[in-house]
Design a protein around this motif. Structure first.
Motif, PDB file in Angstrom:
ATOM      1  N   TYR A 194      -6.345  -9.405   0.476  1.00  0.00           N
ATOM      2  CA  TYR A 194      -6.719  -7.817   0.575  1.00  0.00           C
ATOM      3  C   TYR A 194      -5.107  -7.182   0.533  1.00  0.00           C
ATOM      4  CZ  TYR A 194     -10.688  -7.412   3.081  1.00  0.00           C
ATOM      5  OH  TYR A 194     -12.061  -8.272   3.034  1.00  0.00           O
ATOM      6  N   THR A 195      -4.445  -6.385   0.306  1.00  0.00           N
ATOM      7  CA  THR A 195      -3.011  -5.862  -0.254  1.00  0.00           C
ATOM      8  C   THR A 195      -3.584  -4.664   1.007  1.00  0.00           C
ATOM      9  OG1 THR A 195      -3.612  -4.192  -2.018  1.00  0.00           O
ATOM     10  CG2 THR A 195      -2.842  -6.744  -2.594  1.00  0.00           C
ATOM     11  N   LEU A 196      -1.842  -4.276   0.588  1.00  0.00           N
ATOM     12  CA  LEU A 196      -1.953  -2.561   1.512  1.00  0.00           C
ATOM     13  C   LEU A 196      -2.490  -1.164   1.381  1.00  0.00           C
ATOM     14  CD1 LEU A 196       1.643  -2.399   3.146  1.00  0.00           C
ATOM     15  CD2 LEU A 196      -0.320  -2.908   4.164  1.00  0.00           C
ATOM     16  N   LYS A 197      -3.457  -1.100   0.164  1.00  0.00           N
ATOM     17  CA  LYS A 197      -4.445  -0.412  -0.732  1.00  0.00           C
ATOM     18  C   LYS A 197      -5.268  -0.290  -0.203  1.00  0.00           C
ATOM     19  CE  LYS A 197      -2.038  -1.095  -5.615  1.00  0.00           C
ATOM     20  NZ  LYS A 197      -1.463  -1.718  -5.628  1.00  0.00           N
ATOM     21  N   ASP A 198      -5.587  -1.763   0.302  1.00  0.00           N
ATOM     22  CA  ASP A 198      -7.211  -2.384   1.157  1.00  0.00           C
ATOM     23  C   ASP A 198      -7.163  -1.372   2.433  1.00  0.00           C
ATOM     24  OD1 ASP A 198      -8.733  -3.149  -1.318  1.00  0.00           O
ATOM     25  OD2 ASP A 198      -7.043  -4.946  -0.042  1.00  0.00           O
ATOM     26  N   ILE A 199      -5.822  -0.299   2.670  1.00  0.00           N
ATOM     27  CA  ILE A 199      -5.637   0.039   3.969  1.00  0.00           C
ATOM     28  C   ILE A 199      -7.606   0.971   4.793  1.00  0.00           C
ATOM     29  CG2 ILE A 199      -4.727   1.770   2.836  1.00  0.00           C
ATOM     30  CD1 ILE A 199      -4.000   0.107   6.753  1.00  0.00           C
ATOM     31  N   ASP A 200      -7.750   1.390   4.126  1.00  0.00           N
ATOM     32  CA  ASP A 200      -9.180   2.157   4.717  1.00  0.00           C
ATOM     33  C   ASP A 200     -10.174   1.059   5.261  1.00  0.00           C
ATOM     34  OD1 ASP A 200      -9.207   4.798   2.143  1.00  0.00           O
ATOM     35  OD2 ASP A 200      -8.238   4.290   3.989  1.00  0.00           O
ATOM     36  N   THR A 201     -10.968  -0.067   3.897  1.00  0.00           N
ATOM     37  CA  THR A 201     -11.283  -1.124   4.609  1.00  0.00           C
ATOM     38  C   THR A 201     -10.562  -2.171   6.051  1.00  0.00           C
ATOM     39  OG1 THR A 201     -12.267  -1.188   2.422  1.00  0.00           O
ATOM     40  CG2 THR A 201     -12.445  -3.363   3.752  1.00  0.00           C
ATOM     41  N   LEU A 202      -9.801  -2.275   5.674  1.00  0.00           N
ATOM     42  CA  LEU A 202      -8.696  -2.539   6.888  1.00  0.00           C
ATOM     43  C   LEU A 202      -9.103  -1.897   8.167  1.00  0.00           C
ATOM     44  CD1 LEU A 202      -6.000  -4.065   4.938  1.00  0.00           C
ATOM     45  CD2 LEU A 202      -7.928  -5.986   6.185  1.00  0.00           C
ATOM     46  N   LYS A 203      -8.944  -0.535   8.074  1.00  0.00           N
ATOM     47  CA  LYS A 203      -9.338  -0.149   9.259  1.00  0.00           C
ATOM     48  C   LYS A 203     -11.006  -0.015   9.729  1.00  0.00           C
ATOM     49  CE  LYS A 203      -5.347   3.788   8.598  1.00  0.00           C
ATOM     50  NZ  LYS A 203      -4.710   4.914   8.822  1.00  0.00           N
ATOM     51  N   ALA A 204     -11.245  -0.022   8.842  1.00  0.00           N
ATOM     52  CA  ALA A 204     -12.543  -0.757   9.159  1.00  0.00           C
ATOM     53  C   ALA A 204     -12.588  -0.964  10.075  1.00  0.00           C
ATOM     54  CB  ALA A 204     -13.685   0.547   7.668  1.00  0.00           C
ATOM     55  N   MET A 205     -12.356  -1.603   9.691  1.00  0.00           N
ATOM     56  CA  MET A 205     -12.646  -2.977  10.497  1.00  0.00           C
ATOM     57  C   MET A 205     -12.742  -2.719  11.948  1.00  0.00           C
ATOM     58  SD  MET A 205     -12.070  -6.199   8.283  1.00  0.00           S
ATOM     59  CE  MET A 205     -12.424  -6.349   6.412  1.00  0.00           C
ATOM     60  N   ASP A 206     -11.486  -2.035  12.291  1.00  0.00           N
ATOM     61  CA  ASP A 206     -11.189  -1.437  14.186  1.00  0.00           C
ATOM     62  C   ASP A 206     -12.806  -1.729  14.792  1.00  0.00           C
ATOM     63  OD1 ASP A 206      -8.402  -0.453  13.893  1.00  0.00           O
ATOM     64  OD2 ASP A 206      -8.654  -2.427  13.794  1.00  0.00           O
TER      65      ASP A 206
END
Ligand SMILES: O=C(O)CCC(=O)C1=CC=C[C@@H](O)[C@@H]1C(=O)O
Ligand SMILES: [Mg+2]
Length: 368
Positions: A194-206
């Motif tokens: 991933y990159t920081l552009k995937d921030i929404d996906t990475l946040k959704a993993m919370d």
């Protein structure tokens, strides 16, 4: 202690099943072993955790063979060594190539412990006689197979499940896992997908209450991981970004991670692993011991380092039978109800099966 003879083995072993991560699939392991013999004929063993191709890091099996043959073995052969800690300074005249360095250094640590009649775990300062382990599952073509593997490994008592994720095989997979296993200790390894552009996906993993997300961003990165950690609840664990004590120090100072996956080969050996361990203990950054699809020799070294006090989370050191029809050590590594009993015999505490090594050796070189 003087090393009279060193034997370098290139070993080819086929794993029982292919192992897929975000950067590729591996089943035919081509790796190196080092046997270091002292004047009494006692042998210490180390395993090189590279793959045939430089997919995980810049090192690969042939590069390590060259490093060992041309540069590292000549620094050790016939030289007086008081303590394995001396090797890190000697080897550091050459840049990186940590997995090659770790192979020889680990063999000397095993030989040193054996010559003192001491288990390697004790020689390293270990405090545990059993260690808790989890298991790392590769990316499966379909989620049902993955769910079956999770059920089977949970039934076998593994203390946590690590799954691999990558863009397009993440939220949907984690959701189905949580639908079936709402409470199991679960983590995800992205292998830098991933990159920081995937921030929404990475946040959704919370939402999935993961123990951690391992190496979400670029290998070697610390800055973007620090930015990401400020934006997500899930603890970040670093793997491919931590190659040295300095990397660990800077990651902790920047807040790039809350957990570190310790891999002895990646950091250049047991001495450096101990130094990083002590820093992380002081800074309240818990460790666990990662795996690199090792044979029993590498697995034995992983067990020994995991006995140190700050290895607080279950690692990836699964049973030999998870990987091999027949391992090259006796007895094989066997996980019982999610735990490994650390041998209290001298050195790595396992015998090597020379017949099995010979059968799988495709090249060897003796240095005297
Ligand atoms: O079971 C094991 O040995 C761990 C396997 C595993 O998760 C990995 C092996 C090698 C490199 C990576 O793909 C991955 C890891 O990042 O930990
Ligand atoms: Mg990893």
């Amino acid at each position: 202690m003087k090393v009279n003879e060193i034997i370098l083995y290139k070993v080819q072993m086929k794993m029982r099943n292919p192992f897929t991560t975000s950067f590729g699939t591996e089943q035919d392991r081509l790796f190196l072993l080092v046997e270091a013999k002292n004047e009494e004929g006692i042998s210490g063993w180390g395993e090189c955790v590279t793959s045939e191709r430089p997919l995980y890091s810049e090192e690969f099996t042939q590069s390590s063979w060259h490093m060992l043959e041309e540069f590292l073995i000549p620094m050790v052969l016939k030289k007086e060594i008081q303590h394995p800690d001396e090797l890190q300074e000697k080897f550091n005249m050459y840049k990186r190539n940590n997995m090659a360095k770790s192979t020889l250094e680990a063999a000397i640590w095993d030989l040193y412990a054996k010559s003192k009649g001491e288990p390697l775990s004790k020689a390293l300062g270990g405090v545990k006689s059993t260690v808790e382990v989890g298991i790392s599952l590769g990316i499966e073509d379909n989620v049902d197979d993955l769910l079956k593997s999770i059920q089977q490994k949970t039934d076998e008592g593994y203390r946590r499940i690590k799954v691999k994720i990558k863009p397009g095989k993440d939220i949907n997979v984690l959701q189905q896992i949580r639908n079936n296993f709402p409470d199991i200790p679960l983590m995800a390894d992205a292998n830098s997908a991933y990159t920081l552009k995937d921030i929404d996906t990475l946040k959704a993993m919370d939402q999935f209450n993961l123990m951690m997300i391992e190496q979400p961003l670029t290998a070697g990165d610390l800055i973007d991981h620090a930015k990401l950690q400020k934006q997500i609840k899930t603890p970040i664990c670093l793997d491919e970004s931590i190659h040295s004590y300095e990397d660990a120090r800077q990651a902790i100072e920047l807040g790039s991670c809350k957990i570190i996956n310790m891999k002895v080969g990646r950091v250049g050996g047991l001495t450096q692993a101990k130094k990083i361990h002590d820093l992380c203990e002081k800074e309240n950054i818990p460790l666990w011991c990662g795996g690199m699809l090792e044979s029993g020799i590498g697995r034995a070294h992983n067990m020994a380092i995991t006995t140190l006090s700050n290895f607080k989370l279950p690692g990836d050191t699964a049973s030999s039978s998870r990987y091999w029809d027949k391992d090259i050590i006796e007895p094989e590594v066997v996980v019982e109800n999610g735990q490994l009993h650390v041998p209290d015999r001298p050195g790595i505490g396992f015998d090597v099966n020379r017949e099995e090594i010979k059968k799988n050796t495709i090249e060897m070189k003796v240095f005297r």
